[in-house]
Design an enzyme around this catalytic site. Structure first.
Site, PDB file in Angstrom:
ATOM      1  N   GLY A  12     -32.969  54.198 -47.228  1.00  0.00           N
ATOM      2  CA  GLY A  12     -34.018  54.749 -46.375  1.00  0.00           C
ATOM      3  C   GLY A  12     -34.839  53.644 -45.737  1.00  0.00           C
ATOM      4  O   GLY A  12     -34.635  52.453 -46.005  1.00  0.00           O
ATOM      5  N   ASP A  13     -35.737  54.045 -44.854  1.00  0.00           N
ATOM      6  CA  ASP A  13     -36.640  53.124 -44.152  1.00  0.00           C
ATOM      7  C   ASP A  13     -35.896  52.108 -43.291  1.00  0.00           C
ATOM      8  O   ASP A  13     -36.386  51.008 -43.055  1.00  0.00           O
ATOM      9  CB  ASP A  13     -37.548  52.362 -45.143  1.00  0.00           C
ATOM     10  CG  ASP A  13     -38.283  53.295 -46.066  1.00  0.00           C
ATOM     11  OD1 ASP A  13     -38.741  54.334 -45.576  1.00  0.00           O
ATOM     12  OD2 ASP A  13     -38.382  52.998 -47.273  1.00  0.00           O
ATOM     13  N   LYS A  16     -34.463  54.688 -38.725  1.00  0.00           N
ATOM     14  CA  LYS A  16     -33.777  55.834 -38.107  1.00  0.00           C
ATOM     15  C   LYS A  16     -34.629  56.500 -37.041  1.00  0.00           C
ATOM     16  O   LYS A  16     -34.132  56.908 -36.003  1.00  0.00           O
ATOM     17  CB  LYS A  16     -33.465  56.904 -39.161  1.00  0.00           C
ATOM     18  CG  LYS A  16     -32.423  56.532 -40.154  1.00  0.00           C
ATOM     19  CD  LYS A  16     -32.296  57.605 -41.219  1.00  0.00           C
ATOM     20  CE  LYS A  16     -33.536  57.770 -42.063  1.00  0.00           C
ATOM     21  NZ  LYS A  16     -33.881  56.648 -42.913  1.00  0.00           N
ATOM     22  N   GLY A  40     -40.795  59.232 -43.427  1.00  0.00           N
ATOM     23  CA  GLY A  40     -41.892  58.730 -42.596  1.00  0.00           C
ATOM     24  C   GLY A  40     -41.301  57.950 -41.453  1.00  0.00           C
ATOM     25  O   GLY A  40     -40.541  57.022 -41.663  1.00  0.00           O
ATOM     26  N   HIS A  41     -41.582  58.355 -40.242  1.00  0.00           N
ATOM     27  CA  HIS A  41     -41.036  57.671 -39.076  1.00  0.00           C
ATOM     28  C   HIS A  41     -42.164  57.135 -38.232  1.00  0.00           C
ATOM     29  O   HIS A  41     -43.030  57.887 -37.808  1.00  0.00           O
ATOM     30  CB  HIS A  41     -40.219  58.652 -38.215  1.00  0.00           C
ATOM     31  CG  HIS A  41     -38.995  59.135 -38.899  1.00  0.00           C
ATOM     32  ND1 HIS A  41     -38.412  60.333 -38.618  1.00  0.00           N
ATOM     33  CD2 HIS A  41     -38.237  58.558 -39.852  1.00  0.00           C
ATOM     34  CE1 HIS A  41     -37.337  60.486 -39.381  1.00  0.00           C
ATOM     35  NE2 HIS A  41     -37.227  59.420 -40.136  1.00  0.00           N
ATOM     36  N   THR A  42     -42.159  55.826 -38.033  1.00  0.00           N
ATOM     37  CA  THR A  42     -43.158  55.269 -37.128  1.00  0.00           C
ATOM     38  C   THR A  42     -42.473  54.979 -35.808  1.00  0.00           C
ATOM     39  O   THR A  42     -41.468  54.274 -35.764  1.00  0.00           O
ATOM     40  CB  THR A  42     -43.738  53.967 -37.702  1.00  0.00           C
ATOM     41  OG1 THR A  42     -44.117  54.236 -39.044  1.00  0.00           O
ATOM     42  CG2 THR A  42     -44.954  53.506 -36.926  1.00  0.00           C
ATOM     43  N   ARG A 142     -32.257  79.557 -57.045  1.00  0.00           N
ATOM     44  CA  ARG A 142     -32.446  80.826 -56.324  1.00  0.00           C
ATOM     45  C   ARG A 142     -33.804  81.471 -56.601  1.00  0.00           C
ATOM     46  O   ARG A 142     -33.953  82.675 -56.682  1.00  0.00           O
ATOM     47  CB  ARG A 142     -31.279  81.780 -56.624  1.00  0.00           C
ATOM     48  CG  ARG A 142     -30.009  81.265 -55.967  1.00  0.00           C
ATOM     49  CD  ARG A 142     -28.769  81.802 -56.547  1.00  0.00           C
ATOM     50  NE  ARG A 142     -28.593  81.355 -57.923  1.00  0.00           N
ATOM     51  CZ  ARG A 142     -27.603  81.726 -58.698  1.00  0.00           C
ATOM     52  NH1 ARG A 142     -26.706  82.579 -58.265  1.00  0.00           N
ATOM     53  NH2 ARG A 142     -27.500  81.262 -59.921  1.00  0.00           N
ATOM     54  N   GLN A 223     -34.319  59.678 -45.180  1.00  0.00           N
ATOM     55  CA  GLN A 223     -33.885  58.875 -46.347  1.00  0.00           C
ATOM     56  C   GLN A 223     -32.584  58.132 -46.002  1.00  0.00           C
ATOM     57  O   GLN A 223     -32.377  57.809 -44.839  1.00  0.00           O
ATOM     58  CB  GLN A 223     -33.726  59.751 -47.591  1.00  0.00           C
ATOM     59  CG  GLN A 223     -35.030  60.271 -48.156  1.00  0.00           C
ATOM     60  CD  GLN A 223     -35.542  61.512 -47.446  1.00  0.00           C
ATOM     61  OE1 GLN A 223     -34.814  62.440 -47.229  1.00  0.00           O
ATOM     62  NE2 GLN A 223     -36.811  61.533 -47.086  1.00  0.00           N
ATOM     63  N   THR A 238     -33.187  61.113 -53.741  1.00  0.00           N
ATOM     64  CA  THR A 238     -33.935  62.291 -53.303  1.00  0.00           C
ATOM     65  C   THR A 238     -33.093  63.529 -53.635  1.00  0.00           C
ATOM     66  O   THR A 238     -32.015  63.411 -54.232  1.00  0.00           O
ATOM     67  CB  THR A 238     -34.308  62.173 -51.815  1.00  0.00           C
ATOM     68  OG1 THR A 238     -35.279  63.183 -51.515  1.00  0.00           O
ATOM     69  CG2 THR A 238     -33.096  62.302 -50.899  1.00  0.00           C
ATOM     70  N   ARG A 304     -42.212  47.756 -50.543  1.00  0.00           N
ATOM     71  CA  ARG A 304     -40.773  47.955 -50.701  1.00  0.00           C
ATOM     72  C   ARG A 304     -40.147  46.755 -51.386  1.00  0.00           C
ATOM     73  O   ARG A 304     -40.557  45.619 -51.154  1.00  0.00           O
ATOM     74  CB  ARG A 304     -40.112  48.158 -49.335  1.00  0.00           C
ATOM     75  CG  ARG A 304     -40.605  49.415 -48.631  1.00  0.00           C
ATOM     76  CD  ARG A 304     -39.952  49.594 -47.277  1.00  0.00           C
ATOM     77  NE  ARG A 304     -40.506  50.757 -46.600  1.00  0.00           N
ATOM     78  CZ  ARG A 304     -40.797  50.799 -45.304  1.00  0.00           C
ATOM     79  NH1 ARG A 304     -40.576  49.766 -44.530  1.00  0.00           N
ATOM     80  NH2 ARG A 304     -41.314  51.886 -44.775  1.00  0.00           N
TER      81      ARG A 304
HETATM   82  P1  IMP Z   1     -38.580  62.249 -53.352  1.00  0.00           P
HETATM   83  O1  IMP Z   1     -37.688  62.351 -52.148  1.00  0.00           O
HETATM   84  O2  IMP Z   1     -40.036  62.309 -53.002  1.00  0.00           O
HETATM   85  O3  IMP Z   1     -38.193  63.206 -54.433  1.00  0.00           O
HETATM   86  O4  IMP Z   1     -38.362  60.781 -53.985  1.00  0.00           O
HETATM   87  C1  IMP Z   1     -37.122  60.408 -54.594  1.00  0.00           C
HETATM   88  C2  IMP Z   1     -36.759  58.966 -54.273  1.00  0.00           C
HETATM   89  O5  IMP Z   1     -36.467  58.845 -52.887  1.00  0.00           O
HETATM   90  C3  IMP Z   1     -37.886  57.959 -54.535  1.00  0.00           C
HETATM   91  O6  IMP Z   1     -37.307  56.735 -54.936  1.00  0.00           O
HETATM   92  C4  IMP Z   1     -38.542  57.794 -53.178  1.00  0.00           C
HETATM   93  O7  IMP Z   1     -39.201  56.564 -53.066  1.00  0.00           O
HETATM   94  C5  IMP Z   1     -37.311  57.854 -52.295  1.00  0.00           C
HETATM   95  N1  IMP Z   1     -37.612  58.298 -50.926  1.00  0.00           N
HETATM   96  C6  IMP Z   1     -37.872  59.544 -50.500  1.00  0.00           C
HETATM   97  N2  IMP Z   1     -38.060  59.573 -49.178  1.00  0.00           N
HETATM   98  C7  IMP Z   1     -37.893  58.329 -48.741  1.00  0.00           C
HETATM   99  C8  IMP Z   1     -37.917  57.723 -47.450  1.00  0.00           C
HETATM  100  O8  IMP Z   1     -38.118  58.374 -46.408  1.00  0.00           O
HETATM  101  N3  IMP Z   1     -37.699  56.388 -47.414  1.00  0.00           N
HETATM  102  C9  IMP Z   1     -37.422  55.656 -48.520  1.00  0.00           C
HETATM  103  N4  IMP Z   1     -37.377  56.172 -49.742  1.00  0.00           N
HETATM  104  C10 IMP Z   1     -37.604  57.501 -49.856  1.00  0.00           C
END
Ligand code: IMP
Length: 424
Positions: A12-13, A16, A40-42, A142, A223, A238, A304
């Site tokens: 992720g990050d 995208k 999170g998209h900047t 469900r 992600q 995730t 990070r």
């Molecule tokens: P959750 O998606 O909040 O359940 O987090 C599960 C894992 O995914 C954790 O390690 C988060 O830091 C990671 N994670 C969730 N969304 C993102 C993202 O958009 N970017 C990077 N890591 C993410």
């Protein structure tokens, strides 16, 4: 015109949002197909910076229909707040369309996410605490509440009562925290129902019609591959499928509707949260990547973890994600490192792994085998074509292509949209 899926090829990050935003210009439909406001998209346009977490990045173009597909989990308050923020900045989000089959993040999901992480202590996943995991858990058991349930108050109240009967036992008996009252939740969510009504649509049909009508459709993943619930570094993942396959189920289309899968990777690699990370750098080089790359989360602000580019993982992402081409982001961050490294395989217990190990235990104890490449000292943030990059940077990209087995079709050297160019 093609249907393109944009996916994260790392943890992720990767950027995208920026790429999806570039592709969205000139697109007709931009679809989020999984995840929720954990993303999170900047997006930077001129001096304006937009941080979006749920609304697809195409929202900034009036000609685009942004879609939140059935595979997403939606916190309605966050969605409405984000729409209000966009309006406040002169962007009309009224083209947005929301699937009635998407699941809702409820207040008890957020609460469970937080208390469960506390309970796990040292073994915690490091979630974003947005209720994502508990909402997907309820979907698969469900017990979930979907957007369409908001339009049937009787069903909403009865589902909520049933689910809270169970959640309240879990909250009070297991996590030793206060139970929740269903009535104010029903009231709150019925309030959202009214405001959201104009946006709720059969989004699978909408996307189908767009594809059949030869419109340009971009599927914006959230992600990344290594956070995928099936293919990632489980359980430190995730709760959805960021890989391209997720776009099929999460938007309600078939495999033949996809023409192109663009995998987004940084020129190095980062992750937030816990879990294995073979090329992690716990030294001043990693620290430098954090500083120069501004490696702090958009959603939670967390620092990070950083490391050298891991081609074992990237080749794996190409395979399980069906990636047809790569975008390499943040190449400028690697300027001035003297030399740069690429992990091409791992070594563990006397064994060499060219492919991503099937046994996750290996990821914890392995030693990456690196190739060292000449670095470059020039500031490349002003470069706008592949030919103008220093030779060492071009060689680095060529080696990535060779090891990944797919072409690099986009390179980014800075946050502005102009800083992303095609190699041709
Ligand atoms: P959750 O998606 O909040 O359940 O987090 C599960 C894992 O995914 C954790 O390690 C988060 O830091 C990671 N994670 C969730 N969304 C993102 C993202 O958009 N970017 C990077 N890591 C993410």
């Amino acid at each position: 015109m093609p249907a393109t899926v944009v996916i994260g090829a790392q943890w992720g990050d990767e950027g995208k949002g920026k790429v999806a935003n570039l592709l969205a210009q000139g697109a007709d439909v931009v679809v989020r197909y999984q995840g929720g406001n954990n993303a999170g998209h900047t997006i930077v346009i001129g001096s304006e910076k937009f941080a979006l977490s749920l609304v697809p990045s195409g929202v900034i173009y009036p000609t685009v229909t942004p879609v939140i597909g059935n595979g997403c989990v939606v916190d309605p308050k966050v969605l409405l707040d984000e729409m209000a923020t966009l309006r406040g900045r002169g962007i009309d989000p009224d083209n947005l369309r929301l699937s009635g089959n998407a699941h809702l993040i409820m207040p008890y999901h957020r609460k469970l996410d937080a208390v469960k992480e506390r309970y796990l202590g040292r073994n915690q996943i490091g979630t974003t605490k947005r209720g994502i995991g508990p909402a997907y858990t309820d979907k698969y058991s469900r017990q979930g509440i979907r957007v369409q349930d908001l339009y049937d108050p009787g069903i909403l109240a009865s589902k909520l009562e049933d689910v809270l009967n169970e959640k309240n036992l879990i909250l009070s008996r297991i996590y030793n925290t206060l139970p929740m009252d269903p009535e104010p939740i029903v009231e709150e969510y019925l309030g959202y129902a009214e405001t959201l009504a104009p946006y709720v649509t059969d989004t699978s049909l909408l996307v189908w019609n767009a594809i059949k009508g030869n419109q340009t459709v971009v599927f914006e993943g959230a992600q990344g591959t290594l956070l995928d619930i099936d293919h990632g570094t489980y359980p430190f993942v995730t709760s959805s499928n960021p890989v391209a396959g997720g776009a099929l189920t999460g938007a309600g289309i078939g495999p033949r509707d996809i023409d192109r899968v663009l995998g987004i990777a940084k020129a190095y690699i980062t992750r937030v949260g816990t879990g294995p990370f073979p090329t992690e750098l716990d030294d001043e080089i990693g620290e430098r990547m954090v500083e120069i790359g501004g490696e702090f989360g958009t959603v939670t602000g967390r620092r990070r973890r950083c490391g050298w580019l891991d081609m074992v993982a990237l080749r794996y992402a190409v395979r399980v994600g069906g990636i047809t081409e790569l975008a390499i982001m943040k190449l400028d961050v690697l300027s001035g490192f003297g030399s740069v490294r690429i992990a091409t395989s791992y070594e563990a217990g006397g064994e060499r792994y060219d492919d991503f190990p099937r046994q996750q235990r290996v990821l914890y104890g392995c030693t990456p085998i690196y190739e060292d490449h000449a670095g470059w000292d020039e500031d490349i943030s002003g470069v706008r074509s592949l030919d103008d990059l220093p030779k060492a940077a071009r060689d680095y990209l060529a080696r990535i292509e060779e090891l990944a087995g797919v072409p690099v079709s986009m390179v980014s050297v800075g946050p502005d949209r102009e800083a992303t160019f095609l190699p041709a």
